[in-house]
Design an enzyme around this catalytic site. Structure first.
Site, PDB file in Angstrom:
ATOM      1  N   LYS A   1     -60.765 -22.153 -16.528  1.00  0.00           N
ATOM      2  CA  LYS A   1     -60.723 -21.741 -15.126  1.00  0.00           C
ATOM      3  C   LYS A   1     -61.724 -20.618 -14.851  1.00  0.00           C
ATOM      4  O   LYS A   1     -62.374 -20.592 -13.800  1.00  0.00           O
ATOM      5  CB  LYS A   1     -59.303 -21.308 -14.753  1.00  0.00           C
ATOM      6  CG  LYS A   1     -58.305 -22.456 -14.713  1.00  0.00           C
ATOM      7  CD  LYS A   1     -56.873 -21.982 -14.541  1.00  0.00           C
ATOM      8  CE  LYS A   1     -55.901 -23.149 -14.587  1.00  0.00           C
ATOM      9  NZ  LYS A   1     -54.480 -22.727 -14.505  1.00  0.00           N
TER      10      LYS A   1
ATOM     11  N   GLN B   1     -50.479 -18.199 -15.357  1.00  0.00           N
ATOM     12  CA  GLN B   1     -50.601 -19.342 -16.254  1.00  0.00           C
ATOM     13  C   GLN B   1     -49.241 -19.693 -16.837  1.00  0.00           C
ATOM     14  O   GLN B   1     -48.590 -18.874 -17.487  1.00  0.00           O
ATOM     15  CB  GLN B   1     -51.606 -19.045 -17.376  1.00  0.00           C
ATOM     16  CG  GLN B   1     -51.937 -20.248 -18.235  1.00  0.00           C
ATOM     17  CD  GLN B   1     -52.557 -21.377 -17.420  1.00  0.00           C
ATOM     18  OE1 GLN B   1     -53.509 -21.191 -16.688  1.00  0.00           O
ATOM     19  NE2 GLN B   1     -51.988 -22.562 -17.554  1.00  0.00           N
TER      20      GLN B   1
ATOM     21  N   ASP C   1     -52.033 -21.598  -6.218  1.00  0.00           N
ATOM     22  CA  ASP C   1     -51.448 -22.723  -6.954  1.00  0.00           C
ATOM     23  C   ASP C   1     -50.497 -23.509  -6.065  1.00  0.00           C
ATOM     24  O   ASP C   1     -50.219 -24.682  -6.312  1.00  0.00           O
ATOM     25  CB  ASP C   1     -50.697 -22.221  -8.196  1.00  0.00           C
ATOM     26  CG  ASP C   1     -51.488 -22.427  -9.482  1.00  0.00           C
ATOM     27  OD1 ASP C   1     -52.346 -23.332  -9.509  1.00  0.00           O
ATOM     28  OD2 ASP C   1     -51.244 -21.697 -10.452  1.00  0.00           O
TER      29      ASP C   1
END
Length: 352
Positions: free
Chosen positions: A112, A156, A179
Protein backbone atom coordinates in the site's frame (compact mmCIF):
# COMPACT_ATOMS: atom_id res chain seq x y z
CA UNK A 1 -44.08 -19.25 13.43
CA UNK A 2 -47.19 -19.97 15.52
CA UNK A 3 -50.04 -17.63 16.30
CA UNK A 4 -52.27 -17.69 19.33
CA UNK A 5 -56.01 -18.32 19.20
CA UNK A 6 -58.88 -15.90 19.68
CA UNK A 7 -58.45 -13.44 22.48
CA UNK A 8 -54.65 -13.31 22.53
CA UNK A 9 -54.47 -10.40 20.10
CA UNK A 10 -52.68 -12.40 17.42
CA UNK A 11 -49.42 -12.40 19.36
CA UNK A 12 -46.60 -14.06 17.37
CA UNK A 13 -44.34 -16.63 18.98
CA UNK A 14 -40.80 -17.22 17.78
CA UNK A 15 -39.15 -20.64 17.63
CA UNK A 16 -37.80 -20.24 21.15
CA UNK A 17 -41.12 -19.04 22.55
CA UNK A 18 -40.21 -15.35 22.66
CA UNK A 19 -43.20 -13.06 22.45
CA UNK A 20 -42.58 -10.90 19.40
CA UNK A 21 -45.26 -8.27 19.74
CA UNK A 22 -46.64 -8.26 23.29
CA UNK A 23 -46.32 -9.75 26.72
CA UNK A 24 -43.70 -9.70 29.40
CA UNK A 25 -40.91 -11.55 27.61
CA UNK A 26 -38.12 -9.66 25.86
CA UNK A 27 -37.41 -10.68 22.26
CA UNK A 28 -33.82 -11.68 21.48
CA UNK A 29 -31.49 -8.94 20.33
CA UNK A 30 -29.76 -9.19 16.97
CA UNK A 31 -26.46 -9.54 18.82
CA UNK A 32 -27.75 -12.67 20.56
CA UNK A 33 -28.16 -14.27 17.14
CA UNK A 34 -24.53 -13.72 16.14
CA UNK A 35 -22.44 -16.84 15.57
CA UNK A 36 -18.94 -17.04 14.10
CA UNK A 37 -18.69 -18.23 10.51
CA UNK A 38 -16.30 -21.19 10.70
CA UNK A 39 -15.58 -22.74 7.32
CA UNK A 40 -14.30 -26.30 7.47
CA UNK A 41 -11.66 -26.97 4.82
CA UNK A 42 -11.45 -30.38 3.22
CA UNK A 43 -8.48 -32.68 3.73
CA UNK A 44 -6.76 -31.80 0.45
CA UNK A 45 -4.70 -28.99 2.03
CA UNK A 46 -5.46 -26.80 -0.93
CA UNK A 47 -4.24 -29.31 -3.51
CA UNK A 48 -6.08 -29.48 -6.79
CA UNK A 49 -7.83 -32.84 -7.10
CA UNK A 50 -9.81 -33.26 -10.33
CA UNK A 51 -13.53 -33.68 -9.84
CA UNK A 52 -15.36 -36.44 -11.70
CA UNK A 53 -18.51 -34.28 -11.70
CA UNK A 54 -17.20 -31.75 -14.22
CA UNK A 55 -18.60 -31.99 -17.73
CA UNK A 56 -16.05 -32.39 -20.50
CA UNK A 57 -18.02 -29.85 -22.59
CA UNK A 58 -15.71 -26.91 -21.94
CA UNK A 59 -16.62 -23.23 -22.13
CA UNK A 60 -14.25 -20.50 -23.32
CA UNK A 61 -13.14 -18.65 -20.18
CA UNK A 62 -11.76 -15.10 -20.03
CA UNK A 63 -9.23 -14.50 -17.26
CA UNK A 64 -9.96 -11.00 -15.94
CA UNK A 65 -6.75 -8.97 -15.81
CA UNK A 66 -6.90 -7.17 -12.48
CA UNK A 67 -3.44 -5.70 -12.94
CA UNK A 68 -4.40 -3.80 -16.10
CA UNK A 69 -7.65 -2.57 -14.53
CA UNK A 70 -5.65 -1.34 -11.52
CA UNK A 71 -3.20 0.47 -13.82
CA UNK A 72 -6.08 2.31 -15.49
CA UNK A 73 -7.56 3.37 -12.14
CA UNK A 74 -4.18 4.49 -10.76
CA UNK A 75 -3.40 6.45 -13.90
CA UNK A 76 -6.52 8.54 -13.36
CA UNK A 77 -5.69 9.00 -9.67
CA UNK A 78 -2.13 10.13 -10.43
CA UNK A 79 -3.42 12.75 -12.88
CA UNK A 80 -5.82 14.15 -10.29
CA UNK A 81 -3.13 14.21 -7.58
CA UNK A 82 -0.84 16.08 -9.96
CA UNK A 83 -3.62 18.55 -10.78
CA UNK A 84 -4.29 19.12 -7.06
CA UNK A 85 -0.62 19.72 -6.32
CA UNK A 86 -0.30 22.25 -9.14
CA UNK A 87 -3.54 24.05 -8.27
CA UNK A 88 -3.37 24.33 -4.47
CA UNK A 89 0.04 22.93 -3.49
CA UNK A 90 -1.48 20.09 -1.47
CA UNK A 91 -1.25 16.29 -1.63
CA UNK A 92 -3.55 13.57 -0.30
CA UNK A 93 -2.21 11.72 2.75
CA UNK A 94 -2.86 8.13 3.82
CA UNK A 95 -1.97 6.82 7.32
CA UNK A 96 -1.40 3.08 7.80
CA UNK A 97 -1.47 1.54 11.28
CA UNK A 98 0.22 -1.84 11.75
CA UNK A 99 -0.08 -3.81 14.99
CA UNK A 100 2.31 -6.70 15.51
CA UNK A 101 4.58 -8.44 13.02
CA UNK A 102 2.31 -10.68 10.96
CA UNK A 103 4.14 -11.27 7.70
CA UNK A 104 1.00 -10.94 5.58
CA UNK A 105 0.05 -7.66 7.27
CA UNK A 106 3.58 -6.29 6.89
CA UNK A 107 3.52 -7.20 3.19
CA UNK A 108 0.17 -5.49 2.64
CA UNK A 109 1.31 -2.31 4.38
CA UNK A 110 4.45 -2.27 2.25
CA UNK A 111 2.43 -2.78 -0.95
CA UNK A 112 0.00 0.00 0.00
CA UNK A 113 2.88 2.36 0.76
CA UNK A 114 4.47 1.62 -2.62
CA UNK A 115 1.12 2.21 -4.34
CA UNK A 116 0.84 5.61 -2.62
CA UNK A 117 4.28 6.55 -3.89
CA UNK A 118 3.34 5.57 -7.45
CA UNK A 119 0.41 8.01 -7.62
CA UNK A 120 1.89 10.81 -5.49
CA UNK A 121 -0.07 10.25 -2.27
CA UNK A 122 1.89 10.90 0.92
CA UNK A 123 1.97 7.88 3.22
CA UNK A 124 2.41 7.70 7.00
CA UNK A 125 3.07 4.43 8.85
CA UNK A 126 2.64 3.80 12.57
CA UNK A 127 3.86 0.45 13.90
CA UNK A 128 2.77 -0.81 17.32
CA UNK A 129 3.84 -3.96 19.20
CA UNK A 130 1.66 -7.07 19.32
CA UNK A 131 0.90 -6.52 23.01
CA UNK A 132 -0.08 -2.85 22.72
CA UNK A 133 -3.16 -1.62 24.56
CA UNK A 134 -6.38 -0.29 23.06
CA UNK A 135 -5.55 3.12 24.50
CA UNK A 136 -2.24 3.18 22.63
CA UNK A 137 -3.96 2.46 19.30
CA UNK A 138 -6.76 4.92 20.04
CA UNK A 139 -4.17 7.58 20.77
CA UNK A 140 -2.49 7.00 17.39
CA UNK A 141 -5.88 7.17 15.65
CA UNK A 142 -6.77 10.36 17.53
CA UNK A 143 -3.54 12.00 16.40
CA UNK A 144 -4.18 11.04 12.77
CA UNK A 145 -7.79 12.23 13.07
CA UNK A 146 -6.47 15.67 14.04
CA UNK A 147 -3.64 15.75 11.49
CA UNK A 148 -4.79 17.90 8.56
CA UNK A 149 -2.20 16.31 6.25
CA UNK A 150 -3.83 12.90 6.75
CA UNK A 151 -7.03 12.33 4.77
CA UNK A 152 -7.36 8.57 5.08
CA UNK A 153 -6.63 6.18 7.95
CA UNK A 154 -6.25 2.43 7.47
CA UNK A 155 -6.00 0.00 10.35
CA UNK A 156 -4.38 -3.14 8.97
CA UNK A 157 -6.49 -6.16 9.93
CA UNK A 158 -6.64 -8.55 11.62
CA UNK A 159 -5.80 -7.15 15.04
CA UNK A 160 -4.52 -9.29 17.92
CA UNK A 161 -7.42 -11.00 19.72
CA UNK A 162 -7.11 -8.97 22.94
CA UNK A 163 -8.17 -5.81 21.10
CA UNK A 164 -11.77 -4.71 20.41
CA UNK A 165 -11.66 -4.42 16.62
CA UNK A 166 -15.08 -2.82 16.28
CA UNK A 167 -14.42 -0.17 18.90
CA UNK A 168 -11.06 0.72 17.38
CA UNK A 169 -12.37 0.89 13.80
CA UNK A 170 -15.22 3.18 14.83
CA UNK A 171 -12.67 5.54 16.44
CA UNK A 172 -11.47 6.49 12.95
CA UNK A 173 -13.06 9.75 11.86
CA UNK A 174 -15.89 9.08 9.43
CA UNK A 175 -14.35 11.59 7.02
CA UNK A 176 -11.09 9.57 7.04
CA UNK A 177 -12.51 6.04 7.04
CA UNK A 178 -11.31 5.29 3.51
CA UNK A 179 -11.63 1.52 4.03
CA UNK A 180 -15.35 2.07 4.58
CA UNK A 181 -15.66 -0.03 7.74
CA UNK A 182 -17.58 2.47 9.87
CA UNK A 183 -21.06 1.31 10.85
CA UNK A 184 -22.54 4.54 9.44
CA UNK A 185 -20.95 3.74 6.08
CA UNK A 186 -22.50 0.26 6.08
CA UNK A 187 -25.87 1.70 7.01
CA UNK A 188 -25.83 4.28 4.23
CA UNK A 189 -24.71 1.60 1.77
CA UNK A 190 -27.65 -0.60 2.78
CA UNK A 191 -30.32 2.09 2.54
CA UNK A 192 -31.60 3.19 -0.83
CA UNK A 193 -31.41 6.92 -1.36
CA UNK A 194 -28.37 7.22 0.91
CA UNK A 195 -24.80 7.85 -0.22
CA UNK A 196 -21.92 6.72 2.02
CA UNK A 197 -18.90 8.99 2.17
CA UNK A 198 -16.83 6.09 0.85
CA UNK A 199 -17.78 2.85 -0.84
CA UNK A 200 -15.91 0.06 1.01
CA UNK A 201 -12.78 -0.84 -0.95
CA UNK A 202 -13.35 -4.55 -1.52
CA UNK A 203 -16.95 -4.04 -2.59
CA UNK A 204 -15.99 -1.23 -4.96
CA UNK A 205 -13.16 -3.35 -6.37
CA UNK A 206 -15.62 -6.17 -7.09
CA UNK A 207 -17.99 -3.95 -9.06
CA UNK A 208 -15.09 -2.27 -10.87
CA UNK A 209 -13.80 -5.67 -11.99
CA UNK A 210 -17.25 -6.61 -13.26
CA UNK A 211 -18.21 -3.34 -14.94
CA UNK A 212 -14.81 -2.73 -16.54
CA UNK A 213 -14.96 -6.27 -17.93
CA UNK A 214 -18.31 -5.54 -19.56
CA UNK A 215 -20.34 -7.69 -17.15
CA UNK A 216 -23.94 -6.60 -16.68
CA UNK A 217 -25.01 -6.58 -13.02
CA UNK A 218 -28.58 -5.25 -13.15
CA UNK A 219 -31.14 -8.03 -13.01
CA UNK A 220 -28.53 -10.78 -12.64
CA UNK A 221 -28.57 -13.38 -9.90
CA UNK A 222 -25.48 -12.98 -7.70
CA UNK A 223 -24.21 -15.19 -4.90
CA UNK A 224 -21.73 -13.83 -2.36
CA UNK A 225 -19.97 -16.58 -0.44
CA UNK A 226 -18.95 -15.24 2.96
CA UNK A 227 -20.42 -12.35 4.96
CA UNK A 228 -17.39 -10.68 6.52
CA UNK A 229 -17.37 -6.97 7.28
CA UNK A 230 -14.47 -6.52 4.85
CA UNK A 231 -15.78 -8.32 1.76
CA UNK A 232 -19.02 -10.28 1.96
CA UNK A 233 -21.35 -7.84 3.70
CA UNK A 234 -20.46 -4.64 1.79
CA UNK A 235 -20.22 -6.50 -1.52
CA UNK A 236 -23.69 -7.99 -1.13
CA UNK A 237 -25.08 -4.55 -0.28
CA UNK A 238 -23.34 -2.84 -3.21
CA UNK A 239 -24.48 -5.49 -5.69
CA UNK A 240 -28.04 -4.87 -4.51
CA UNK A 241 -27.55 -1.15 -5.11
CA UNK A 242 -26.59 -2.16 -8.66
CA UNK A 243 -29.93 -4.04 -8.82
CA UNK A 244 -28.63 -7.59 -8.75
CA UNK A 245 -30.70 -10.25 -7.00
CA UNK A 246 -28.31 -11.26 -4.23
CA UNK A 247 -28.05 -14.37 -2.09
CA UNK A 248 -25.45 -14.70 0.67
CA UNK A 249 -23.96 -18.12 1.38
CA UNK A 250 -22.33 -18.58 4.78
CA UNK A 251 -21.01 -21.36 7.01
CA UNK A 252 -24.54 -22.31 8.15
CA UNK A 253 -26.09 -22.39 4.67
CA UNK A 254 -27.66 -25.66 3.61
CA UNK A 255 -26.78 -26.88 0.11
CA UNK A 256 -24.37 -24.05 -0.76
CA UNK A 257 -23.37 -25.84 -3.96
CA UNK A 258 -26.93 -25.80 -5.26
CA UNK A 259 -27.47 -22.12 -4.43
CA UNK A 260 -24.15 -21.12 -6.00
CA UNK A 261 -24.78 -23.16 -9.13
CA UNK A 262 -27.78 -20.95 -9.96
CA UNK A 263 -25.78 -17.69 -9.91
CA UNK A 264 -24.81 -15.56 -12.88
CA UNK A 265 -22.18 -13.81 -10.71
CA UNK A 266 -20.24 -15.49 -7.88
CA UNK A 267 -18.09 -13.56 -5.40
CA UNK A 268 -16.15 -15.43 -2.76
CA UNK A 269 -13.85 -14.65 0.16
CA UNK A 270 -13.92 -17.33 2.86
CA UNK A 271 -10.26 -18.29 3.24
CA UNK A 272 -10.59 -21.94 2.23
CA UNK A 273 -8.45 -22.87 -0.78
CA UNK A 274 -10.26 -24.59 -3.65
CA UNK A 275 -13.53 -24.77 -1.70
CA UNK A 276 -15.67 -23.76 -4.67
CA UNK A 277 -15.40 -26.56 -7.21
CA UNK A 278 -16.36 -26.58 -10.86
CA UNK A 279 -19.64 -28.35 -10.16
CA UNK A 280 -20.67 -25.43 -7.90
CA UNK A 281 -20.66 -23.08 -10.90
CA UNK A 282 -23.24 -22.36 -13.56
CA UNK A 283 -21.96 -22.66 -17.11
CA UNK A 284 -21.19 -19.15 -18.37
CA UNK A 285 -21.18 -17.54 -14.91
CA UNK A 286 -18.68 -14.82 -13.91
CA UNK A 287 -16.50 -15.42 -10.84
CA UNK A 288 -14.71 -12.81 -8.71
CA UNK A 289 -12.41 -14.74 -6.38
CA UNK A 290 -11.37 -12.43 -3.55
CA UNK A 291 -9.77 -15.15 -1.45
CA UNK A 292 -6.02 -15.24 -0.92
CA UNK A 293 -4.79 -18.37 0.83
CA UNK A 294 -1.26 -19.55 1.51
CA UNK A 295 -0.86 -23.21 0.61
CA UNK A 296 2.26 -25.28 1.22
CA UNK A 297 4.10 -26.05 -1.99
CA UNK A 298 7.58 -27.56 -1.91
CA UNK A 299 8.14 -26.69 -5.57
CA UNK A 300 8.10 -22.95 -4.76
CA UNK A 301 11.17 -21.26 -3.29
CA UNK A 302 9.22 -19.73 -0.40
CA UNK A 303 7.55 -23.06 0.35
CA UNK A 304 4.11 -21.53 -0.19
CA UNK A 305 1.91 -20.42 -3.06
CA UNK A 306 -1.15 -18.20 -3.05
CA UNK A 307 -4.44 -19.64 -4.19
CA UNK A 308 -8.04 -18.51 -4.13
CA UNK A 309 -11.25 -19.99 -2.75
CA UNK A 310 -12.29 -21.17 -6.21
CA UNK A 311 -10.66 -24.17 -7.87
CA UNK A 312 -9.29 -22.27 -10.84
CA UNK A 313 -8.44 -25.35 -12.90
CA UNK A 314 -12.01 -26.63 -12.69
CA UNK A 315 -13.67 -23.23 -13.14
CA UNK A 316 -11.83 -22.62 -16.41
CA UNK A 317 -13.87 -24.19 -19.14
CA UNK A 318 -17.09 -23.78 -17.14
CA UNK A 319 -17.41 -20.06 -16.41
CA UNK A 320 -17.27 -17.25 -18.94
CA UNK A 321 -14.87 -15.10 -16.88
CA UNK A 322 -12.89 -15.38 -13.65
CA UNK A 323 -10.34 -13.37 -11.68
CA UNK A 324 -7.07 -15.19 -11.02
CA UNK A 325 -5.34 -15.38 -7.65
CA UNK A 326 -2.99 -13.62 -7.32
CA UNK A 327 -3.19 -10.54 -9.60
CA UNK A 328 -6.96 -10.49 -9.89
CA UNK A 329 -8.88 -8.59 -7.22
CA UNK A 330 -5.87 -7.61 -5.06
CA UNK A 331 -4.40 -4.80 -7.20
CA UNK A 332 -7.86 -3.33 -7.78
CA UNK A 333 -8.67 -3.31 -4.05
CA UNK A 334 -5.55 -1.25 -3.36
CA UNK A 335 -6.43 1.07 -6.24
CA UNK A 336 -9.88 1.73 -4.74
CA UNK A 337 -8.18 2.58 -1.44
CA UNK A 338 -6.08 5.19 -3.24
CA UNK A 339 -9.21 6.49 -4.97
CA UNK A 340 -11.06 6.88 -1.65
CA UNK A 341 -8.04 8.72 -0.20
CA UNK A 342 -8.07 11.12 -3.14
CA UNK A 343 -11.80 11.75 -2.64
CA UNK A 344 -11.22 12.43 1.07
CA UNK A 345 -8.50 14.96 0.28
CA UNK A 346 -10.69 16.70 -2.30
CA UNK A 347 -13.44 17.06 0.30
CA UNK A 348 -11.04 18.35 2.93
CA UNK A 349 -9.57 20.99 0.61
CA UNK A 350 -12.86 21.68 -1.20
CA UNK A 351 -11.03 20.92 -4.42
CA UNK A 352 -13.10 20.04 -7.47
Amino acid sequence: MQRGGDGDGGVALGKKGFLLSAGNRIPPTLLSLDLPDVWIPDDTNGRFIPSSKISSNEHTTTVIDGKSIAVDIRSGIAKEVFRMKNAIGKLPGLALILVGKRRDSQTLVRVKTQACNEVGITSFVAELPEDCTEDEILNVISNYNENQSVHGIVLQLPLPPHLDEGKILNAVSLEKDVDGFNSATMGNLALGGREPLFIPCCAKACTELLLRSGVEIMGKRAVVIGRSMIVGLPTSLLLQRHHATVSVVHAFTKNPEQITSEADIVVTDVGVPNMVRGNWLKRGAVVVDMGANLVKDASVKSGYRVTGDVCFEEAKGVVSAITPVPFGAGPVIISTLLFNTLIAAKRAYRFT
